[in-house]
Design a protein around this motif. Structure first.
Motif, PDB file in Angstrom:
ATOM      1  N   GLU A 104       0.832  -1.200   0.000  1.00  0.00           N
ATOM      2  CA  GLU A 104       0.000   0.000   0.000  1.00  0.00           C
ATOM      3  C   GLU A 104       0.870   1.254   0.000  1.00  0.00           C
ATOM      4  O   GLU A 104       0.566   2.237  -0.680  1.00  0.00           O
ATOM      5  CB  GLU A 104      -0.925   0.000   1.215  1.00  0.00           C
ATOM      6  CG  GLU A 104      -2.078  -0.973   1.095  1.00  0.00           C
ATOM      7  CD  GLU A 104      -2.956  -0.994   2.337  1.00  0.00           C
ATOM      8  OE1 GLU A 104      -2.534  -0.409   3.359  1.00  0.00           O
ATOM      9  OE2 GLU A 104      -4.041  -1.574   2.281  1.00  0.00           O
ATOM     10  N   ASN A 105       1.942   1.221   0.767  1.00  0.00           N
ATOM     11  CA  ASN A 105       2.860   2.364   0.803  1.00  0.00           C
ATOM     12  C   ASN A 105       3.527   2.580  -0.553  1.00  0.00           C
ATOM     13  O   ASN A 105       3.752   3.729  -0.965  1.00  0.00           O
ATOM     14  CB  ASN A 105       3.923   2.155   1.885  1.00  0.00           C
ATOM     15  CG  ASN A 105       3.349   2.266   3.288  1.00  0.00           C
ATOM     16  OD1 ASN A 105       2.330   2.917   3.500  1.00  0.00           O
ATOM     17  ND2 ASN A 105       4.004   1.628   4.248  1.00  0.00           N
ATOM     18  N   LYS A 106       3.845   1.500  -1.245  1.00  0.00           N
ATOM     19  CA  LYS A 106       4.448   1.633  -2.576  1.00  0.00           C
ATOM     20  C   LYS A 106       3.468   2.295  -3.549  1.00  0.00           C
ATOM     21  O   LYS A 106       3.861   3.158  -4.345  1.00  0.00           O
ATOM     22  CB  LYS A 106       4.858   0.250  -3.106  1.00  0.00           C
ATOM     23  CG  LYS A 106       6.060  -0.349  -2.394  1.00  0.00           C
ATOM     24  CD  LYS A 106       6.419  -1.698  -2.992  1.00  0.00           C
ATOM     25  CE  LYS A 106       7.650  -2.291  -2.285  1.00  0.00           C
ATOM     26  NZ  LYS A 106       8.013  -3.618  -2.853  1.00  0.00           N
ATOM     27  N   ILE A 107       2.210   1.901  -3.468  1.00  0.00           N
ATOM     28  CA  ILE A 107       1.197   2.513  -4.332  1.00  0.00           C
ATOM     29  C   ILE A 107       1.033   3.991  -3.993  1.00  0.00           C
ATOM     30  O   ILE A 107       0.986   4.853  -4.876  1.00  0.00           O
ATOM     31  CB  ILE A 107      -0.142   1.755  -4.205  1.00  0.00           C
ATOM     32  CG1 ILE A 107      -0.043   0.383  -4.880  1.00  0.00           C
ATOM     33  CG2 ILE A 107      -1.291   2.562  -4.816  1.00  0.00           C
ATOM     34  CD1 ILE A 107      -1.297  -0.459  -4.762  1.00  0.00           C
ATOM     35  N   ASP A 108       0.964   4.288  -2.695  1.00  0.00           N
ATOM     36  CA  ASP A 108       0.782   5.682  -2.281  1.00  0.00           C
ATOM     37  C   ASP A 108       1.973   6.548  -2.676  1.00  0.00           C
ATOM     38  O   ASP A 108       1.816   7.726  -3.016  1.00  0.00           O
ATOM     39  CB  ASP A 108       0.556   5.765  -0.773  1.00  0.00           C
ATOM     40  CG  ASP A 108      -0.824   5.276  -0.359  1.00  0.00           C
ATOM     41  OD1 ASP A 108      -1.690   5.144  -1.246  1.00  0.00           O
ATOM     42  OD2 ASP A 108      -1.028   5.026   0.842  1.00  0.00           O
ATOM     43  N   THR A 109       3.156   5.975  -2.637  1.00  0.00           N
ATOM     44  CA  THR A 109       4.353   6.727  -3.022  1.00  0.00           C
ATOM     45  C   THR A 109       4.274   7.152  -4.488  1.00  0.00           C
ATOM     46  O   THR A 109       4.627   8.289  -4.837  1.00  0.00           O
ATOM     47  CB  THR A 109       5.615   5.873  -2.798  1.00  0.00           C
ATOM     48  OG1 THR A 109       5.728   5.562  -1.406  1.00  0.00           O
ATOM     49  CG2 THR A 109       6.864   6.616  -3.253  1.00  0.00           C
ATOM     50  N   ILE A 110       3.798   6.249  -5.326  1.00  0.00           N
ATOM     51  CA  ILE A 110       3.649   6.586  -6.748  1.00  0.00           C
ATOM     52  C   ILE A 110       2.582   7.656  -6.944  1.00  0.00           C
ATOM     53  O   ILE A 110       2.755   8.623  -7.691  1.00  0.00           O
ATOM     54  CB  ILE A 110       3.289   5.323  -7.559  1.00  0.00           C
ATOM     55  CG1 ILE A 110       4.450   4.335  -7.542  1.00  0.00           C
ATOM     56  CG2 ILE A 110       2.919   5.694  -9.001  1.00  0.00           C
ATOM     57  CD1 ILE A 110       4.133   2.995  -8.194  1.00  0.00           C
ATOM     58  N   LEU A 111       1.463   7.509  -6.237  1.00  0.00           N
ATOM     59  CA  LEU A 111       0.338   8.424  -6.439  1.00  0.00           C
ATOM     60  C   LEU A 111       0.610   9.833  -5.931  1.00  0.00           C
ATOM     61  O   LEU A 111      -0.008  10.794  -6.401  1.00  0.00           O
ATOM     62  CB  LEU A 111      -0.910   7.857  -5.746  1.00  0.00           C
ATOM     63  CG  LEU A 111      -1.460   6.567  -6.345  1.00  0.00           C
ATOM     64  CD1 LEU A 111      -2.527   5.973  -5.433  1.00  0.00           C
ATOM     65  CD2 LEU A 111      -2.039   6.805  -7.733  1.00  0.00           C
ATOM     66  N   THR A 112       1.506   9.958  -4.974  1.00  0.00           N
ATOM     67  CA  THR A 112       1.748  11.274  -4.379  1.00  0.00           C
ATOM     68  C   THR A 112       3.026  11.936  -4.874  1.00  0.00           C
ATOM     69  O   THR A 112       3.381  13.017  -4.389  1.00  0.00           O
ATOM     70  CB  THR A 112       1.824  11.146  -2.845  1.00  0.00           C
ATOM     71  OG1 THR A 112       2.808  10.167  -2.487  1.00  0.00           O
ATOM     72  CG2 THR A 112       0.475  10.715  -2.272  1.00  0.00           C
ATOM     73  N   ASP A 113       3.734  11.327  -5.841  1.00  0.00           N
ATOM     74  CA  ASP A 113       4.944  11.978  -6.338  1.00  0.00           C
ATOM     75  C   ASP A 113       4.569  13.112  -7.306  1.00  0.00           C
ATOM     76  O   ASP A 113       3.398  13.348  -7.589  1.00  0.00           O
ATOM     77  CB  ASP A 113       5.909  10.966  -6.972  1.00  0.00           C
ATOM     78  CG  ASP A 113       5.368  10.348  -8.258  1.00  0.00           C
ATOM     79  OD1 ASP A 113       4.461  10.946  -8.883  1.00  0.00           O
ATOM     80  OD2 ASP A 113       5.843   9.268  -8.645  1.00  0.00           O
ATOM     81  N   ASN A 114       5.557  13.809  -7.820  1.00  0.00           N
ATOM     82  CA  ASN A 114       5.324  15.006  -8.628  1.00  0.00           C
ATOM     83  C   ASN A 114       5.200  14.743 -10.125  1.00  0.00           C
ATOM     84  O   ASN A 114       5.090  15.694 -10.908  1.00  0.00           O
ATOM     85  CB  ASN A 114       6.452  16.025  -8.383  1.00  0.00           C
ATOM     86  CG  ASN A 114       6.460  16.537  -6.952  1.00  0.00           C
ATOM     87  OD1 ASN A 114       5.397  16.717  -6.350  1.00  0.00           O
ATOM     88  ND2 ASN A 114       7.654  16.764  -6.402  1.00  0.00           N
ATOM     89  N   SER A 115       5.248  13.490 -10.527  1.00  0.00           N
ATOM     90  CA  SER A 115       5.152  13.185 -11.952  1.00  0.00           C
ATOM     91  C   SER A 115       3.719  13.324 -12.443  1.00  0.00           C
ATOM     92  O   SER A 115       2.763  13.358 -11.652  1.00  0.00           O
ATOM     93  CB  SER A 115       5.669  11.768 -12.216  1.00  0.00           C
ATOM     94  OG  SER A 115       4.942  10.826 -11.448  1.00  0.00           O
ATOM     95  N   ASP A 116       3.550  13.388 -13.761  1.00  0.00           N
ATOM     96  CA  ASP A 116       2.207  13.532 -14.325  1.00  0.00           C
ATOM     97  C   ASP A 116       1.487  12.188 -14.324  1.00  0.00           C
ATOM     98  O   ASP A 116       2.049  11.147 -13.960  1.00  0.00           O
ATOM     99  CB  ASP A 116       2.263  14.135 -15.728  1.00  0.00           C
ATOM    100  CG  ASP A 116       3.070  13.274 -16.706  1.00  0.00           C
ATOM    101  OD1 ASP A 116       3.244  12.058 -16.442  1.00  0.00           O
ATOM    102  OD2 ASP A 116       3.531  13.802 -17.730  1.00  0.00           O
ATOM    103  N   ASP A 117       0.210  12.218 -14.723  1.00  0.00           N
ATOM    104  CA  ASP A 117      -0.612  10.992 -14.660  1.00  0.00           C
ATOM    105  C   ASP A 117      -0.047   9.869 -15.511  1.00  0.00           C
ATOM    106  O   ASP A 117      -0.064   8.699 -15.107  1.00  0.00           O
ATOM    107  CB  ASP A 117      -2.043  11.313 -15.112  1.00  0.00           C
ATOM    108  CG  ASP A 117      -2.810  12.119 -14.078  1.00  0.00           C
ATOM    109  OD1 ASP A 117      -2.288  12.291 -12.962  1.00  0.00           O
ATOM    110  OD2 ASP A 117      -3.925  12.571 -14.385  1.00  0.00           O
ATOM    111  N   ALA A 118       0.447  10.198 -16.689  1.00  0.00           N
ATOM    112  CA  ALA A 118       0.973   9.161 -17.579  1.00  0.00           C
ATOM    113  C   ALA A 118       2.180   8.469 -16.954  1.00  0.00           C
ATOM    114  O   ALA A 118       2.318   7.238 -17.032  1.00  0.00           O
ATOM    115  CB  ALA A 118       1.350   9.774 -18.924  1.00  0.00           C
TER     116      ALA A 118
END
Length: 235
Positions: A104-118
């Motif tokens: 879950e933390n790995k998923i949240d890390t991706i979702l909250t980083d500064n990169s765009d949706d793609a």
């Protein structure tokens, strides 16, 4: 004496007349009826309209139920219980709850980083094979929300793969039905023409609803009909 006798006769006649009048009046009036309460009508006066069967034409099924929504990270996430059964504790191995928190933390890390949706969708696709089944299902839902139409090829590859897990397949199929027709119908056709794919029959049913024809297993005819339909319905 004679006067008294006449008076008695007159009185007797009057009494008989009164008695007869009372009896006649009672019969003339008849038995009293029970009054009906206000607002309630007699059943004998109620007219019941005839019942007719009206069959309304069923509307065509709506395939696109909702628009895709973007995911907002939760500040707190309830702990998950493992979906596996008959687990045996191993010394030194992390508990199922810890494993759940880790992915879950790995998923949240991706979702909250500064990169765009793609970019987030690309990272989620790379993470997907490393996740347990319930983690893959959640990641697939985020991929569906984040992946733009012009980069849908990666999701299509997952969806058309007959070995993709059910949870991932369901999430991506729900998303596909909200994509433009030029992405949706070719993907449905590719699934339908793959007999070993668990969603082949469902995909064929969707094609039939859109094209309003059933060409059986004549996939060349399906392809031709789809291309003609897409010319008028690209979106």
């Amino acid at each position: 004496m004679r006067v008294t006798r006449k008076l008695l006769i007159v009185v007797a006649v009057l009494l008989v007349a009164l008695l007869v009048g009372a009896v006649v009046g009672w019969f003339a009036a008849g038995p009293s009826s029970v009054p009906i309460e206000d607002g309630v009508s007699s059943t004998s006066d109620t007219k019941i309209p005839p019942v007719t069967n009206v069959v309304a034409a069923a509307p065509r099924p709506t395939l696109l139920a909702t628009n895709r929504t973007r995911w907002t990270p939760r500040r707190t996430r309830p702990s998950r219980s493992s979906t596996k059964t008959n687990q045996v504790a191993v010394a030194g191995a992390p508990s199922p709850a810890s494993n759940s928190e880790e992915w879950e933390n790995k998923i949240d890390t991706i979702l909250t980083d500064n990169s765009d949706d793609a970019q987030k969708a690309k990272k989620m696709l790379e993470l997907l094979p490393q996740l347990p089944e319930d983690g893959q299902e959640e990641a697939a839902e985020h991929i569906a929300n984040l992946l733009p139409d012009d980069q849908y090829a990666a999701a299509r590859q997952l969806l058309t793969n007959a070995k993709t897990t059910e949870g991932v397949r369901d999430a991506l199929m729900s998303d596909l039905l909200n994509r433009p027709n030029e992405l949706k119908l070719p993907t449905l056709l590719e699934i339908a023409r793959t007999p070993e794919h668990p969603g082949a029959e469902e995909a064929k049913d969707f094609l039939e609803l859109y094209l309003e024809k059933d060409y059986g297993t004549d996939w060349a005819q399906w392809e031709q009909a789809m291309q003609v339909w897409l010319k008028d319905n690209p979106e």
